[in-house]
Scaffold this active site. Sequence first.
Site: not given
Length: 518
Positions: A140-141
């Site tokens: 995600t990041f």
Amino acid sequence: MTVYQPSSDKAGDDEERHGLLSNVDEDAEVHPVPPQSNSPTSSQCSLGRNWKLLASLCALVLLTVVGAGYLGTYVSQNPARQKEVLFSNGTHEFQRTVILISIDGLRADYLDRGLTPHLLDISKQGLRAKYMKPVFPTLTFPNHWAIMTGLHAESHGIVANNFWDPATNTEFQYNREQSAWNATWWLGEPMWETAERAGLITANLMWPGPPTTLSGVSPTYFVPWRDRVPLQEKLDQILEWIDIEDVDARPELILMYEPSLDQAGHATGPMSALVNETLLTIDIFARNLHNSLLSRNLSQIADVIFVSDHGMGDTSTIEWVYVDGEDILGETWNNVTHHDGWPSMGLRFTEGTDERIVLDKLVQASKNPEIGSKFEVYTTDSYAGGHLEEAVPMPPRYHFTSNERIAPIWIVPNLGYALTTKTMGEAGMSTGNHGYDSDEPSMRAIFVAHGPFSHGAKALSSTKSQPSVWHSVTNDVYVMPGFANVEVYDLIMRLLDIEEWAVPTNGTCGFWDAYVDL
């Protein structure tokens, strides 16, 4: 919506097995960064290794003077506008507007399930890509910052959701504001910072990343992360910004992040009823946003772009691989001090460890017929061991080697396998997961666009004498070939007409020429 409401505290690999963004810190030290001067830069499309090194060195210097990220809603000061190009919807004047929405974990082939008729209708009126390729690791990041900056993880510095930085002897943890909101971790320039430097108004509705960058720039409007926020509430916030009376206070770039589909995929798997129900909810949100813009006569003024960060793999049935087992590392595992990047393992070691011995054991295990092709082993630029004939460097297609935050040796499991140790055990693995090879089809993300950009792209395709740039065109449904998410930054720069302010990226020079004629 601007009130920060933290949830329960729990960290580590167990969280990454379960899924992201369900836990954050309760407290974080606040150190606002003073704003600095703004000036245009020459537009460039490529990023060289020297720039990456310079960015890393600058981050290390600034680490001593920049504290943790600002917590709360922050209204920044904008430089004077460089130009005024206004459009009328019949009742009000508008700047050209882009709304970029990320649906975490929206796998590309989810759109083929027949559960998203409104998203498909929007894509038919506009366009879509066959898929959007995430950066490695497909987490995600790293991917949300790749979309924001146009940089691969080795360039923007967020090399996993949790990772160790040997330069500062500290750990980045995605759900700890002391790190996740500390600008010194986040290299590169997000699109909202570029837009702010160019004199535009921006609004960030929970997009992952720091609220203030290394250079002290913040979005004009910032809504911090809260979990379980209803999509209707987020829609209301977007429309509240759109409906601001003063054109000089109205955002021209609006960013929004939604995690519910990723959470459903982790909890019950990509083929589950919960994922399908969440898809229906997201599709209704897309319809309501589209209809709200139509009712305001903004379809020729506002571009709406839906993206996702990665897909979701089915891990309901997996085979566990014990890295500290006697057939792999055995007691050598005791030399490991950090392992980054679940479901992969980027390994760091105690001082004095012979990395060549570790690497040799891993390579031999990966070739063991009894173990089979369960995982791959790669070295990065940080590897300091001796030469090993059978060693394999990190594949160039990953763009994941030239940053000291990337551990020297990486074990990358193939889909269907999960890495663990005797201490970690087998508890807590989610039914769906990501983080695997970025070429794995189940890791693919989406790109759907509607607005003047998509209308212009279709018109442009009929006038260009060049070979077709479309994957397919059927019954007026235009589908682009799959492309990398690092291309999105340059698209937004063009749509907002601020290319002269753009910074270097890992995107492809001229990639959007066949689609954008602005």
